[in-house]
Design a protein around this motif. Sequence first.
Motif, PDB file in Angstrom:
ATOM      1  N   GLY A  23       0.840  -1.188   0.000  1.00  0.00           N
ATOM      2  CA  GLY A  23       0.000   0.000   0.000  1.00  0.00           C
ATOM      3  C   GLY A  23       0.875   1.238   0.000  1.00  0.00           C
ATOM      4  N   ALA A  24       0.251   2.385   0.108  1.00  0.00           N
ATOM      5  CA  ALA A  24       0.994   3.634   0.060  1.00  0.00           C
ATOM      6  C   ALA A  24       0.382   4.634   1.032  1.00  0.00           C
ATOM      7  CB  ALA A  24       0.979   4.206  -1.362  1.00  0.00           C
ATOM      8  N   ALA A  25       1.173   5.643   1.364  1.00  0.00           N
ATOM      9  CA  ALA A  25       0.712   6.669   2.303  1.00  0.00           C
ATOM     10  C   ALA A  25       1.252   8.026   1.871  1.00  0.00           C
ATOM     11  CB  ALA A  25       1.177   6.353   3.721  1.00  0.00           C
ATOM     12  N   GLY A  26       0.457   9.043   2.140  1.00  0.00           N
ATOM     13  CA  GLY A  26       0.862  10.405   1.829  1.00  0.00           C
ATOM     14  C   GLY A  26       0.403  11.331   2.933  1.00  0.00           C
ATOM     15  N   ILE A  27       0.849  12.578   2.841  1.00  0.00           N
ATOM     16  CA  ILE A  27       0.498  13.538   3.881  1.00  0.00           C
ATOM     17  C   ILE A  27      -0.080  14.805   3.272  1.00  0.00           C
ATOM     18  CG2 ILE A  27       2.825  14.497   4.037  1.00  0.00           C
ATOM     19  CD1 ILE A  27       2.067  14.434   7.214  1.00  0.00           C
ATOM     20  N   LEU A  28      -1.227  15.190   3.792  1.00  0.00           N
ATOM     21  CA  LEU A  28      -1.911  16.416   3.389  1.00  0.00           C
ATOM     22  C   LEU A  28      -1.724  17.389   4.543  1.00  0.00           C
ATOM     23  CD1 LEU A  28      -3.744  17.996   1.483  1.00  0.00           C
ATOM     24  CD2 LEU A  28      -5.687  16.843   2.523  1.00  0.00           C
ATOM     25  N   ILE A  29      -0.850  18.375   4.331  1.00  0.00           N
ATOM     26  CA  ILE A  29      -0.479  19.299   5.400  1.00  0.00           C
ATOM     27  C   ILE A  29      -1.297  20.572   5.276  1.00  0.00           C
ATOM     28  CG2 ILE A  29       1.405  20.567   6.485  1.00  0.00           C
ATOM     29  CD1 ILE A  29       3.323  18.492   5.239  1.00  0.00           C
ATOM     30  N   LEU A  30      -1.954  20.907   6.362  1.00  0.00           N
ATOM     31  CA  LEU A  30      -2.840  22.063   6.443  1.00  0.00           C
ATOM     32  C   LEU A  30      -2.158  23.182   7.223  1.00  0.00           C
ATOM     33  CD1 LEU A  30      -5.753  23.282   6.155  1.00  0.00           C
ATOM     34  CD2 LEU A  30      -6.302  22.079   8.290  1.00  0.00           C
ATOM     35  N   ARG A  31      -2.204  24.389   6.652  1.00  0.00           N
ATOM     36  CA  ARG A  31      -1.696  25.591   7.325  1.00  0.00           C
ATOM     37  C   ARG A  31      -2.687  26.705   7.053  1.00  0.00           C
ATOM     38  NH1 ARG A  31       3.676  28.447   5.171  1.00  0.00           N
ATOM     39  NH2 ARG A  31       2.174  29.217   3.651  1.00  0.00           N
ATOM     40  N   ILE A  64       1.275   6.558   9.482  1.00  0.00           N
ATOM     41  CA  ILE A  64       1.913   7.839   9.805  1.00  0.00           C
ATOM     42  C   ILE A  64       3.416   7.773   9.565  1.00  0.00           C
ATOM     43  CG2 ILE A  64       2.479   9.432  11.696  1.00  0.00           C
ATOM     44  CD1 ILE A  64      -0.390   9.036  12.706  1.00  0.00           C
ATOM     45  N   ASP A  65       4.062   6.684   9.974  1.00  0.00           N
ATOM     46  CA  ASP A  65       5.506   6.558   9.746  1.00  0.00           C
ATOM     47  C   ASP A  65       5.836   6.629   8.256  1.00  0.00           C
ATOM     48  OD1 ASP A  65       5.994   6.309  12.468  1.00  0.00           O
ATOM     49  OD2 ASP A  65       6.128   4.115  12.405  1.00  0.00           O
ATOM     50  N   GLY A  66       5.068   5.918   7.428  1.00  0.00           N
ATOM     51  CA  GLY A  66       5.317   5.934   5.988  1.00  0.00           C
ATOM     52  C   GLY A  66       5.079   7.303   5.379  1.00  0.00           C
ATOM     53  N   ALA A  67       3.978   7.946   5.775  1.00  0.00           N
ATOM     54  CA  ALA A  67       3.670   9.280   5.248  1.00  0.00           C
ATOM     55  C   ALA A  67       4.731  10.294   5.665  1.00  0.00           C
ATOM     56  CB  ALA A  67       2.288   9.721   5.722  1.00  0.00           C
ATOM     57  N   PHE A  68       5.149  10.242   6.928  1.00  0.00           N
ATOM     58  CA  PHE A  68       6.177  11.171   7.406  1.00  0.00           C
ATOM     59  C   PHE A  68       7.511  10.925   6.694  1.00  0.00           C
ATOM     60  CE2 PHE A  68       4.727  12.852  11.838  1.00  0.00           C
ATOM     61  CZ  PHE A  68       3.520  13.233  11.311  1.00  0.00           C
ATOM     62  N   ARG A  69       7.910   9.658   6.531  1.00  0.00           N
ATOM     63  CA  ARG A  69       9.176   9.351   5.863  1.00  0.00           C
ATOM     64  C   ARG A  69       9.161   9.893   4.431  1.00  0.00           C
ATOM     65  NH1 ARG A  69       9.935   5.934   2.236  1.00  0.00           N
ATOM     66  NH2 ARG A  69       8.247   4.519   2.844  1.00  0.00           N
ATOM     67  N   TRP A  95      -5.491  -3.300  -1.798  1.00  0.00           N
ATOM     68  CA  TRP A  95      -4.487  -2.238  -1.841  1.00  0.00           C
ATOM     69  C   TRP A  95      -5.165  -0.953  -1.391  1.00  0.00           C
ATOM     70  CZ3 TRP A  95      -3.684   2.588  -3.876  1.00  0.00           C
ATOM     71  CH2 TRP A  95      -2.372   3.056  -3.875  1.00  0.00           C
ATOM     72  N   LYS A  96      -4.426  -0.102  -0.662  1.00  0.00           N
ATOM     73  CA  LYS A  96      -5.007   1.186  -0.281  1.00  0.00           C
ATOM     74  C   LYS A  96      -3.947   2.270  -0.179  1.00  0.00           C
ATOM     75  CE  LYS A  96      -5.302  -0.125   4.576  1.00  0.00           C
ATOM     76  NZ  LYS A  96      -6.211  -0.306   5.696  1.00  0.00           N
ATOM     77  N   TYR A  97      -4.425   3.486  -0.419  1.00  0.00           N
ATOM     78  CA  TYR A  97      -3.619   4.691  -0.236  1.00  0.00           C
ATOM     79  C   TYR A  97      -4.229   5.427   0.945  1.00  0.00           C
ATOM     80  CZ  TYR A  97      -0.804   8.790  -1.269  1.00  0.00           C
ATOM     81  OH  TYR A  97       0.113   9.812  -1.200  1.00  0.00           O
ATOM     82  N   GLU A  98      -3.407   5.654   1.959  1.00  0.00           N
ATOM     83  CA  GLU A  98      -3.895   6.341   3.152  1.00  0.00           C
ATOM     84  C   GLU A  98      -3.269   7.725   3.234  1.00  0.00           C
ATOM     85  OE1 GLU A  98      -5.037   3.258   6.422  1.00  0.00           O
ATOM     86  OE2 GLU A  98      -2.981   2.849   5.733  1.00  0.00           O
ATOM     87  N   THR A  99      -4.136   8.717   3.381  1.00  0.00           N
ATOM     88  CA  THR A  99      -3.709  10.104   3.468  1.00  0.00           C
ATOM     89  C   THR A  99      -3.815  10.569   4.910  1.00  0.00           C
ATOM     90  OG1 THR A  99      -4.504  10.564   1.233  1.00  0.00           O
ATOM     91  CG2 THR A  99      -4.169  12.459   2.680  1.00  0.00           C
TER      92      THR A  99
END
Length: 151
Positions: A23-31, A64-69, A95-99
């Motif tokens: 699977g995969a992970a990403g990060i959506l950063i809000l400011r 979270i570890d994957g998205a942060f890395r 399979w999944k992509y987690e944001t």
Amino acid sequence: MAARDGDGWVQCACGHKHWGLNGAAGILILRGTEILLQHRAPWVHNGDTWGIPGGARDSHESTIDGAFREAVEETGIDTALLTPLHTFSDDHGDWKYETVIARAADGLIAHEVNDESHEVRWVEIDVVDQLPLHPSFAKSWPELKALLQSF
């Protein structure tokens, strides 16, 4: 458990080809009213589109570890300046992509770290859909945008 054992293509039950054996992970950063987007280099899969930092998860990594890395590898951010708020899942069954949606603290700085990115930029939430978005991110964007309004 092996470091960097997540790289590779899979075909999900829906018939789509995805990057990330685990699977995969990403990060959506809000400011404030902006999010951090990455302009993907033309040579990468779905290149010359905008999306969030992310990629394949290794077998031993949490979401979270994957998205942060991935975010550190692609944007050089200091993850100590992030507060995770929610995880959104685009689940294809096998399979999944987690944001990971996270809030940025003051002082968070992002920049292009490797050749996978043309640019990283803070973009107003209301104009995100005016950019040529990565197809998977574009599909999830309406739900992600609605979630952002709750934070």
